[in-house]
Design an enzyme around this catalytic site. Structure first.
Site, PDB file in Angstrom:
ATOM      1  N   ASP A 131       0.816  -1.214   0.000  1.00  0.00           N
ATOM      2  CA  ASP A 131       0.000   0.000   0.000  1.00  0.00           C
ATOM      3  C   ASP A 131       0.851   1.267   0.000  1.00  0.00           C
ATOM      4  O   ASP A 131       0.475   2.281   0.571  1.00  0.00           O
ATOM      5  CB  ASP A 131      -0.937   0.006   1.216  1.00  0.00           C
ATOM      6  CG  ASP A 131      -2.089   0.987   1.067  1.00  0.00           C
ATOM      7  OD1 ASP A 131      -2.374   1.391  -0.070  1.00  0.00           O
ATOM      8  OD2 ASP A 131      -2.690   1.351   2.092  1.00  0.00           O
ATOM      9  N   CYS A 186     -18.463 -11.758  -9.935  1.00  0.00           N
ATOM     10  CA  CYS A 186     -19.462 -10.785  -9.460  1.00  0.00           C
ATOM     11  C   CYS A 186     -20.804 -10.998 -10.161  1.00  0.00           C
ATOM     12  O   CYS A 186     -21.865 -10.760  -9.570  1.00  0.00           O
ATOM     13  CB  CYS A 186     -18.986  -9.350  -9.711  1.00  0.00           C
ATOM     14  SG  CYS A 186     -17.716  -8.783  -8.556  1.00  0.00           S
ATOM     15  N   CYS A 189     -24.569  -9.186  -9.731  1.00  0.00           N
ATOM     16  CA  CYS A 189     -24.721  -8.594  -8.400  1.00  0.00           C
ATOM     17  C   CYS A 189     -24.316  -7.121  -8.416  1.00  0.00           C
ATOM     18  O   CYS A 189     -23.294  -6.756  -9.008  1.00  0.00           O
ATOM     19  CB  CYS A 189     -23.873  -9.346  -7.385  1.00  0.00           C
ATOM     20  SG  CYS A 189     -23.948  -8.664  -5.709  1.00  0.00           S
ATOM     21  N   CYS A 192     -22.812  -3.815  -3.756  1.00  0.00           N
ATOM     22  CA  CYS A 192     -21.869  -2.789  -3.310  1.00  0.00           C
ATOM     23  C   CYS A 192     -22.180  -1.437  -3.940  1.00  0.00           C
ATOM     24  O   CYS A 192     -22.079  -0.392  -3.283  1.00  0.00           O
ATOM     25  CB  CYS A 192     -20.426  -3.206  -3.598  1.00  0.00           C
ATOM     26  SG  CYS A 192     -20.064  -3.563  -5.329  1.00  0.00           S
ATOM     27  N   CYS A 196     -24.032   1.525  -1.308  1.00  0.00           N
ATOM     28  CA  CYS A 196     -23.117   2.567  -0.851  1.00  0.00           C
ATOM     29  C   CYS A 196     -23.936   3.818  -0.552  1.00  0.00           C
ATOM     30  O   CYS A 196     -24.648   4.314  -1.430  1.00  0.00           O
ATOM     31  CB  CYS A 196     -22.065   2.871  -1.920  1.00  0.00           C
ATOM     32  SG  CYS A 196     -20.975   4.251  -1.475  1.00  0.00           S
ATOM     33  N   CYS A 212     -16.420   8.795  -1.009  1.00  0.00           N
ATOM     34  CA  CYS A 212     -16.144   7.590  -0.220  1.00  0.00           C
ATOM     35  C   CYS A 212     -15.906   7.948   1.248  1.00  0.00           C
ATOM     36  O   CYS A 212     -15.145   8.863   1.565  1.00  0.00           O
ATOM     37  CB  CYS A 212     -14.927   6.872  -0.794  1.00  0.00           C
ATOM     38  SG  CYS A 212     -14.431   5.407   0.131  1.00  0.00           S
ATOM     39  N   CYS A 239     -14.374   2.537   6.395  1.00  0.00           N
ATOM     40  CA  CYS A 239     -15.740   2.048   6.172  1.00  0.00           C
ATOM     41  C   CYS A 239     -15.664   0.595   5.724  1.00  0.00           C
ATOM     42  O   CYS A 239     -14.749   0.208   4.997  1.00  0.00           O
ATOM     43  CB  CYS A 239     -16.415   2.908   5.098  1.00  0.00           C
ATOM     44  SG  CYS A 239     -18.075   2.368   4.642  1.00  0.00           S
ATOM     45  N   CYS A 242     -18.971  -1.770   1.787  1.00  0.00           N
ATOM     46  CA  CYS A 242     -18.887  -2.550   0.549  1.00  0.00           C
ATOM     47  C   CYS A 242     -18.227  -3.905   0.777  1.00  0.00           C
ATOM     48  O   CYS A 242     -18.315  -4.794  -0.074  1.00  0.00           O
ATOM     49  CB  CYS A 242     -18.201  -1.765  -0.572  1.00  0.00           C
ATOM     50  SG  CYS A 242     -16.546  -1.188  -0.197  1.00  0.00           S
ATOM     51  N   CYS A 246     -20.985  -7.598   0.443  1.00  0.00           N
ATOM     52  CA  CYS A 246     -20.554  -8.479  -0.650  1.00  0.00           C
ATOM     53  C   CYS A 246     -20.900  -9.938  -0.342  1.00  0.00           C
ATOM     54  O   CYS A 246     -20.541 -10.462   0.717  1.00  0.00           O
ATOM     55  CB  CYS A 246     -19.051  -8.348  -0.859  1.00  0.00           C
ATOM     56  SG  CYS A 246     -18.413  -9.440  -2.161  1.00  0.00           S
TER      57      CYS A 246
END
Length: 367
Positions: A131, A186, A189, A192, A196, A212, A239, A242, A246
């Site tokens: 990250d 996915c 679907c 998410c 949101c 966000c 948060c 999402c 899922c």
């Protein structure tokens, strides 16, 4: 240079990584247009670092031309069940599950470097990212068949959902690419996207950072837009929505809520700079800094609708040295209303900071 994938996978598993994938490096030309358009549309909001040196993101060999492969790793973290507490009555905030415990940057990077030691002992060069740096983590994880790019813009895996951190080891060791990509699961679907609260997620794997909760509570260093504050609820750092909604994460959450997941808001609002440092020195929460976290705490207190929140907010306006916190405390008092809140707001009209006076005036006019 030949290195056994099996040996490296065993080393990664020994360090707690549950996902290991390999890919040959190549220019990610198929992502360049998408990324440039996303930047041009303001998708990165105030995160200007995401626009620096974009060419290095499209081809890691610009970091070092000797790199030939990437090893992508997934390190799991515990999902948490949605707390069954009356957060409004108890005045508790909520922190995203990934930020509980020690800062994942240090934990995961230390373990990933130990995996890289296997390569270095054989004479390879390596560079490890967790990250950080100009690296397309999710794209390389997808290329390495760690998982697929979900509609929530995270990497998803059928066995581990999205509750894992990514790490990458770039190296001059040569590994063959995955035979075929990890298939997208996915399907049709849209949970998410549809659930949101701010519509931050859009079709086409697009994230509007400025909408966000994670961006607003962590990366945004200024005022939270007024039209988003009431939507934040009690989220004060990050948060999980999402993640929570899922289907691939169904059944992964633990039954227990950690105390540090649901801190008491009045206690946080009273933290001094020194106390903040002591409490969060080894936590990812420190990234928000004291002024950012307490700004979020003030908003959450306003969202409780609890009259008991008036007193700590009023004290904050009187004693807090940081204008950003005082201004959001003024907004929160306006949400709560009542005689005591109004008196505190009237006093705030004499505040030395323009933003605080403006928030106090707006709150009084709204009541």
């Amino acid at each position: 240079m030949y290195v056994s994938r099996e040996e490296l996978t065993r080393a990664a598993n020994d360090q707690g990584f549950v996902l290991v994938g390999f890919a040959r490096l190549r220019p990610l030309a198929d992502r360049e247009d998408f990324y440039r358009q996303w930047l041009a549309g303001g998708g990165n909001a105030s995160m200007t670092y995401l626009a620096r040196e974009p060419d290095r993101r499209f081809d890691p060999r610009r970091l070092d031309p000797r790199y030939k492969s990437v090893v992508s790793l997934g390190y799991p973290y515990a999902a948490r069940a949605t707390p069954e507490v009356d957060w409004r009555a108890e005045m508790r905030g909520r922190i995203a599950a990934y930020a509980l415990g020690r800062d994942y940057h240090e934990v995961v990077k230390t373990r990933a470097r130990r995996v890289g030691d296997v390569l270095r002992q054989l004479g390879s060069i390596t560079r490890t990212y967790v990250d950080t740096g100009p690296v397309f983590e999710r794209e390389w994880a997808s290329q390495s068949r760690v998982g697929w790019f979900g509609k929530n813009t995270m990497i998803l895996n059928r066995d581990h959902g999205s509750y894992f951190f990514l790490a990458e080891i770039f190296t001059d060791a040569e590994f063959e690419a995955a035979v075929e990509p990890y298939r997208d699961h996915c399907g049709s679907c849209r949970r998410c996207l549809d659930l949101c609260p701010t519509g931050a997620l859009a079709d086409g794997y697009v994230m509007r950072s400025d909408l966000c909760f994670s961006y607003q509570t962590i990366e945004n260093r200024g005022a939270i837009p007024r039209d988003l504050r009431s939507k934040l609820g009690n989220w004060i750092f990050g948060c999980d929505i999402c993640n929570d909604v899922c289907p691939w994460n169904d059944g992964r959450a633990t039954d227990e809520s950690a105390e540090d997941q649901l801190p008491r808001l009045p206690e946080l609002l009273a933290l001094s700079e020194e106390e903040f440092g002591l409490r969060f020195t080894v936590s990812a929460v420190k990234r928000a800094k004291r002024r950012g976290l307490l700004r979020n705490v003030a908003v959450a207190l306003g969202n409780t609708g609890n009259p008991d929140a008036v007193a700590p907010l009023a004290r904050s306006i009187e004693a807090e040295s940081e204008p950003l916190i005082r201004s959001h405390a003024a907004w929160a008092l306006g949400q709560l209303g009542g005689i005591a809140a109004r008196r505190a707001l009237e006093r705030a009209l004499r505040d030395r900071d323009t933003a605080v006076r403006r928030e106090a005036q707006a709150a009084l006019e709204a009541n």
